[in-house]
Design an enzyme around this catalytic site. Structure first.
Site, mmCIF file in Angstrom:
data_model
loop_
_atom_site.group_PDB
_atom_site.id
_atom_site.type_symbol
_atom_site.label_atom_id
_atom_site.label_comp_id
_atom_site.label_asym_id
_atom_site.label_seq_id
_atom_site.Cartn_x
_atom_site.Cartn_y
_atom_site.Cartn_z
ATOM 1 N N HIS A 87 0.867 -1.185 0.000
ATOM 2 C CA HIS A 87 0.000 0.000 0.000
ATOM 3 C C HIS A 87 0.902 1.232 0.000
ATOM 4 O O HIS A 87 1.181 1.803 1.047
ATOM 5 C CB HIS A 87 -0.898 -0.034 1.241
ATOM 6 C CG HIS A 87 -2.012 0.961 1.229
ATOM 7 N ND1 HIS A 87 -3.251 0.695 1.748
ATOM 8 C CD2 HIS A 87 -2.087 2.227 0.753
ATOM 9 C CE1 HIS A 87 -4.037 1.756 1.600
ATOM 10 N NE2 HIS A 87 -3.332 2.701 1.006
ATOM 11 N N ARG A 104 2.000 4.943 -0.123
ATOM 12 C CA ARG A 104 1.319 6.226 0.104
ATOM 13 C C ARG A 104 2.221 7.340 -0.413
ATOM 14 O O ARG A 104 3.439 7.146 -0.541
ATOM 15 C CB ARG A 104 1.003 6.385 1.597
ATOM 16 C CG ARG A 104 -0.119 5.427 2.033
ATOM 17 C CD ARG A 104 -0.667 5.806 3.400
ATOM 18 N NE ARG A 104 -1.974 5.212 3.653
ATOM 19 C CZ ARG A 104 -2.179 4.002 4.165
ATOM 20 N NH1 ARG A 104 -1.170 3.225 4.473
ATOM 21 N NH2 ARG A 104 -3.393 3.563 4.365
ATOM 22 N N GLU A 119 -2.527 -1.602 -3.272
ATOM 23 C CA GLU A 119 -3.640 -0.812 -2.739
ATOM 24 C C GLU A 119 -3.277 0.668 -2.769
ATOM 25 O O GLU A 119 -2.103 1.011 -2.566
ATOM 26 C CB GLU A 119 -3.876 -1.140 -1.265
ATOM 27 C CG GLU A 119 -4.255 -2.552 -0.963
ATOM 28 C CD GLU A 119 -4.345 -2.774 0.551
ATOM 29 O OE1 GLU A 119 -4.876 -3.826 0.921
ATOM 30 O OE2 GLU A 119 -3.882 -1.927 1.336
ATOM 31 N N HIS A 162 -8.353 -5.657 7.029
ATOM 32 C CA HIS A 162 -8.131 -4.662 8.090
ATOM 33 C C HIS A 162 -8.388 -5.268 9.462
ATOM 34 O O HIS A 162 -9.514 -5.649 9.782
ATOM 35 C CB HIS A 162 -8.962 -3.390 7.936
ATOM 36 C CG HIS A 162 -8.134 -2.166 8.226
ATOM 37 N ND1 HIS A 162 -7.723 -1.853 9.487
ATOM 38 C CD2 HIS A 162 -7.566 -1.250 7.414
ATOM 39 C CE1 HIS A 162 -6.967 -0.764 9.442
ATOM 40 N NE2 HIS A 162 -6.837 -0.383 8.200
ATOM 41 N N ASP A 163 -7.333 -5.369 10.233
ATOM 42 C CA ASP A 163 -7.404 -5.869 11.614
ATOM 43 C C ASP A 163 -7.853 -7.324 11.726
ATOM 44 O O ASP A 163 -8.279 -7.745 12.810
ATOM 45 C CB ASP A 163 -8.281 -4.962 12.485
ATOM 46 C CG ASP A 163 -7.643 -3.613 12.696
ATOM 47 O OD1 ASP A 163 -6.452 -3.582 13.034
ATOM 48 O OD2 ASP A 163 -8.308 -2.583 12.499
ATOM 49 N N GLY A 168 -1.814 -7.596 7.318
ATOM 50 C CA GLY A 168 -0.491 -7.055 7.556
ATOM 51 C C GLY A 168 -0.144 -6.999 9.028
ATOM 52 O O GLY A 168 0.608 -7.816 9.558
ATOM 53 N N HIS A 169 -0.753 -6.051 9.727
ATOM 54 C CA HIS A 169 -0.326 -5.709 11.083
ATOM 55 C C HIS A 169 -0.243 -6.912 12.022
ATOM 56 O O HIS A 169 0.810 -7.177 12.614
ATOM 57 C CB HIS A 169 -1.276 -4.650 11.648
ATOM 58 C CG HIS A 169 -0.854 -4.117 12.963
ATOM 59 N ND1 HIS A 169 0.105 -3.138 13.108
ATOM 60 C CD2 HIS A 169 -1.234 -4.461 14.214
ATOM 61 C CE1 HIS A 169 0.285 -2.905 14.399
ATOM 62 N NE2 HIS A 169 -0.519 -3.688 15.090
HETATM 63 N N1 PXP Z 1 -6.863 -3.503 3.382
HETATM 64 C C1 PXP Z 1 -6.612 -2.174 3.291
HETATM 65 C C2 PXP Z 1 -7.359 -1.380 2.276
HETATM 66 C C3 PXP Z 1 -5.657 -1.562 4.115
HETATM 67 O O1 PXP Z 1 -5.420 -0.267 4.009
HETATM 68 C C4 PXP Z 1 -4.953 -2.361 5.042
HETATM 69 C C5 PXP Z 1 -3.912 -1.720 5.906
HETATM 70 O O2 PXP Z 1 -2.918 -1.171 5.102
HETATM 71 C C6 PXP Z 1 -5.243 -3.726 5.106
HETATM 72 C C7 PXP Z 1 -6.207 -4.273 4.270
HETATM 73 C C8 PXP Z 1 -4.545 -4.646 6.064
HETATM 74 O O3 PXP Z 1 -4.860 -4.288 7.364
HETATM 75 P P1 PXP Z 1 -4.013 -4.851 8.595
HETATM 76 O O4 PXP Z 1 -2.630 -4.289 8.460
HETATM 77 O O5 PXP Z 1 -4.742 -4.359 9.792
HETATM 78 O O6 PXP Z 1 -4.005 -6.350 8.470
#
Ligand code: PXP
Length: 240
Positions: free
Chosen positions: A44, A46, A71, A192-193, A215-216
């Site tokens: 991703h 930026r 992304e 996400h999360d 990711g996180h």
């Molecule tokens: N999808 C999108 C659009 C995101 O922006 C992110 C974080 O960059 C993720 C998925 C992955 O999220 P996480 O890092 O919380 O797993």
């Protein structure tokens, strides 16, 4: 049907950038994630390049043997040019503003239909699959089909936040949004999360989920599970 796991490696780049230099090596990390079984790599970039740099994206595109997912916000010309140059398997469009810590909302597929149709057309003409990031709202998921997108990525922060409190309540809106998106011919991604604790129930509740990008939590788990081995490696170097 198994769901693909795309590993978002932005966090590895954040760690690298905190010291300058090349450790950890983001390109090696992408190669290793693939070798260890990831079905794809997500980045991703930026505009301020505070984690993944545009040059990383170009380098990673050369070593990808799985699925590359980029992304970002297509209102940045630099992002559009990069994606068209690299031609990943998938681009995921996210309406985040430049300084935002992390993505925090999806597209309004009704209000932004015209813009999305135009920009999605640009990527699809280049042969790139397009997914758009959406909140789990039925009318938004239904309207996503009219933008020309191939898939929606369901924004799972709310699910993750509420999972421990009441997982059935937490998943309800996602099941409805997934259902209407599927009925309108869209493929389903999510992200996400998501983590080891909440992932299985999400998958069980939305069986036709095609892909998650994580990711996180995954990178944090890699630290936890790796620490035991790494301390032993350092102790070994200190023996007599
Ligand atoms: N999808 C999108 C659009 C995101 O922006 C992110 C974080 O960059 C993720 C998925 C992955 O999220 P996480 O890092 O919380 O797993």
């Amino acid at each position: 049907m198994p769901t693909k796991l795309s590993v978002n490696i932005n966090k590895i780049a954040t760690l690298r950038n905190s010291r300058g230099g090349d450790n950890p090596d983001v390109i090696k990390a992408a190669i290793d994630c693939q070798q260890f079984g990831a079905d794809g790599i997500t980045v991703h970039p930026r505009p301020d390049e505070r984690h993944i740099r545009y040059s990383d994206v170009r380098e990673i595109s050369k070593i990808i043997t799985t699925e590359f997912n980029i992304e970002g916000n297509p209102t940045e010309d630099k992002f559009v040019d990069l994606v068209l140059e690299v031609k990943p398997a998938q681009v995921t469009l996210v309406p985040d503003s430049p300084g935002q810590l992390t993505s925090n909302h999806g597209w309004d597929t009704i209000k932004e239909k015209g813009y999305l149709q135009q920009i999605i057309g640009v990527f699809k003409n280049a042969g790139i699959r397009v997914s758009i990031f959406v909140d789990p709202i039925e009318r938004i998921a239904a309207a996503a089909a009219a933008t020309g997108a191939d898939r929606v990525e369901l924004y799972t922060e709310d699910y993750a936040k509420n999972y421990r409190k009441d997982k059935d309540a937490a998943i309800a809106a996602y099941v409805k949004a997934a259902d209407i998106a599927t009925k309108n011919g869209l493929g389903l991604n999510a992200g996400h999360d998501l983590d080891r604790e909440n992932l299985r129930f999400f998958k069980q509740s939305i069986p036709n989920l095609l892909e998650v990008s994580i990711g996180h939590a995954l990178i944090a788990d890699a630290l936890y599970y790796g620490l035991e081995n790494v301390i032993q490696l350092y102790k070994r170097a200190l023996i007599g």
